[in-house]
Design an enzyme around this catalytic site. Structure first.
Site, PDB file in Angstrom:
ATOM      1  N   GLY A  19       0.942  -1.005  -0.100  1.00 16.74           N
ATOM      2  CA  GLY A  19      -0.089   0.031   0.010  1.00 16.74           C
ATOM      3  C   GLY A  19       0.790   1.178  -0.058  1.00 16.74           C
ATOM      4  O   GLY A  19       1.611   1.412   0.874  1.00 16.74           O
ATOM      5  N   ALA A  20       1.036   1.954  -1.240  1.00 19.06           N
ATOM      6  CA  ALA A  20       1.691   3.032  -1.467  1.00 19.06           C
ATOM      7  C   ALA A  20       1.016   4.274  -1.183  1.00 19.06           C
ATOM      8  O   ALA A  20       1.195   5.376  -1.947  1.00 19.06           O
ATOM      9  CB  ALA A  20       2.342   3.018  -2.667  1.00 19.06           C
ATOM     10  N   ILE A  23       0.420   6.838   4.399  1.00 16.35           N
ATOM     11  CA  ILE A  23       0.804   6.193   5.607  1.00 16.35           C
ATOM     12  C   ILE A  23       1.999   5.224   4.903  1.00 16.35           C
ATOM     13  O   ILE A  23       2.869   5.137   5.724  1.00 16.35           O
ATOM     14  CB  ILE A  23      -0.298   5.551   6.372  1.00 16.35           C
ATOM     15  N   ASN A 121      -8.152   1.587   9.646  1.00 16.77           N
ATOM     16  CA  ASN A 121      -8.935   2.449  10.597  1.00 16.77           C
ATOM     17  C   ASN A 121     -10.141   1.531  10.907  1.00 16.77           C
ATOM     18  O   ASN A 121     -10.332   0.367  10.163  1.00 16.77           O
ATOM     19  CB  ASN A 121      -9.704   3.615   9.790  1.00 16.77           C
ATOM     20  N   LYS A 223      -9.739   5.245  19.948  1.00 15.43           N
ATOM     21  CA  LYS A 223      -9.884   5.507  18.479  1.00 15.43           C
ATOM     22  C   LYS A 223     -11.073   5.394  17.408  1.00 15.43           C
ATOM     23  O   LYS A 223     -11.310   6.135  16.843  1.00 15.43           O
ATOM     24  CB  LYS A 223      -8.619   4.885  17.841  1.00 15.43           C
ATOM     25  N   GLU A 304     -15.055   4.206   4.402  1.00 13.00           N
ATOM     26  CA  GLU A 304     -14.796   3.165   5.350  1.00 13.00           C
ATOM     27  C   GLU A 304     -15.999   2.988   6.539  1.00 13.00           C
ATOM     28  O   GLU A 304     -15.594   2.949   7.427  1.00 13.00           O
ATOM     29  CB  GLU A 304     -13.519   3.401   6.038  1.00 13.00           C
TER      30      GLU A 304
END
Length: 351
Positions: A19-20, A23, A121, A223, A304
């Site tokens: 995953g680029a 983050i 998340n 969170k 999400e």
């Protein structure tokens, strides 16, 4: 042999980052600059730019032009570099809805000594793994409905993470971060294992603060409360964090969702250290920040909602806890997303 027997925080690690996005690139840049061998799984324009120009990160410590190896598929590790050993560490950096496909992509290169850390998340797919109690080992259907993640990733090699890294892409292979890099890491079953300590030390030596947590789910629930009270509401209102946590009208919804989620957290034995009043003040103090979900909404990307919202409602249903404010907010968010999609489809095509 256990994984912890092979992990030395001092020696260079073999790291695969899948995953680029912002983050993934942030962590890749810092780990590569610290001398670790980093393969960065990317695609499209980002893959091409990384191969031609490298990865550049601007953060609080300066500019990092880091030597990562950009790959389109994990097989390239073998094709280009021969019979390369399995990575010591795989970081899965994606939106929660993209995680099943990403997990299947990295599966062929996993070895029995590979640590796997999903950085996503919402409620994680491993939530009930090692949890003990009546739900131990069960599946959270909202985030892993077909059990693809549990099949693709050996759960005993998974460490949990709660991410407090904020970064934004300024272009393909270019990332900016204006806050300290912070990760909370923990064993799904709890406790402070040697492999957890080694991983935290490795991150720390790369300038990434990583705090080992004996009870990671406590931090996770904090969170979750932050995500659920801000992300969907930002789509409904287009408001920033400052407005969400200070406007008297919006605070009615925020407080209702917060109290519902805190009750669910309590049902699962979470020890929350947050003070509700202080929580709202901290949120307002974030300033005119647009949530990641609002940014996805404006860019016509999937939201999400399953991991951040539906999964929490699913956990509440296991204890027959009603969440009327949360359910209403999620429904309103989906309504806005559907209307935006309809408007996009109705727009005339441009030449």
């Amino acid at each position: 042999m256990t994984i912890s027997m092979f992990l030395d925080p001092v020696r260079p690690w073999r790291v695969l980052i899948a995953g680029a996005g912002a983050i993934g690139c942030t962590l890749a840049a810092r780990l590569a600059a610290a001398g670790h061998t980093v393969d960065l799984l990317a695609r499209g324009r980002t893959l091409q730019t990384l191969r031609e120009q490298g990865l550049v990160l601007d953060d609080l410590d300066g500019r990092w032009h880091s030597p990562v190896r950009a790959i389109a598929h994990v097989d390239e590790r073998q094709n280009e570099h021969g019979n390369e050993p399995a990575p010591d560490l795989v970081l899965l950096c994606s939106k929660s809805q993209d995680l099943p496909a990403l997990a299947e992509q990295v599966q062929p290169c996993l070895g029995p000594g590979t640590l796997i850390v999903p950085l996503v998340n919402g409620v994680p797919f491993w939530f009930f793994h090692g949890a003990g109690g009546r739900f131990d080992g069960q599946t959270v259907q909202a985030v892993d409905p077909q059990g693809r993640l549990a099949q693709a990733l050996p759960l005993d090699q998974v460490l949990g993470a709660v991410v407090f890294v904020t970064a934004e892409s300024t272009g393909a292979g270019r990332v900016r971060s204006r806050t300290p890099h912070l990760l909370m890491l923990g064993e799904p079953a709890g406790g402070l294992s040697p492999r957890l300590q080694a991983l935290c030390e490795m991150f720390a030596q790369a300038g990434i603060e990583a705090r080992p947590q004996e009870r990671l789910r406590d931090t996770l629930w904090t969170k979750l409360i932050a995500n659920l009270t801000s992300n969907p509401l930002s789509v409904v209102t287009r408001a920033t964090l400052q407005a969400i946590y200070s406007d008297p009208v919006l605070l009615e919804t925020v407080r209702a969702v917060m109290h519902e989620t805190m009750l669910v957290a309590s049902a699962y034995g979470a020890r929350l250290s947050i003070d509700p009043i202080e929580f709202l003040q901290l949120g307002a103090g974030m300033g005119a920040v647009r949530t990641s979900m609002l940014q996805d909404f404006e860019r016509d990307r999937p939201l999400e909602l399953a991991a951040i919202g539906d999964a929490v409602v699913e956990l509440a249903e296991r204890y027959a806890l009603p969440m009327p404010a949360t359910r209403t907010l999620l429904s309103q968010t989906r309504w806005h997303a559907a209307r935006r999609a309809e408007r996009r489809l109705a727009e005339p095509a441009t030449a």
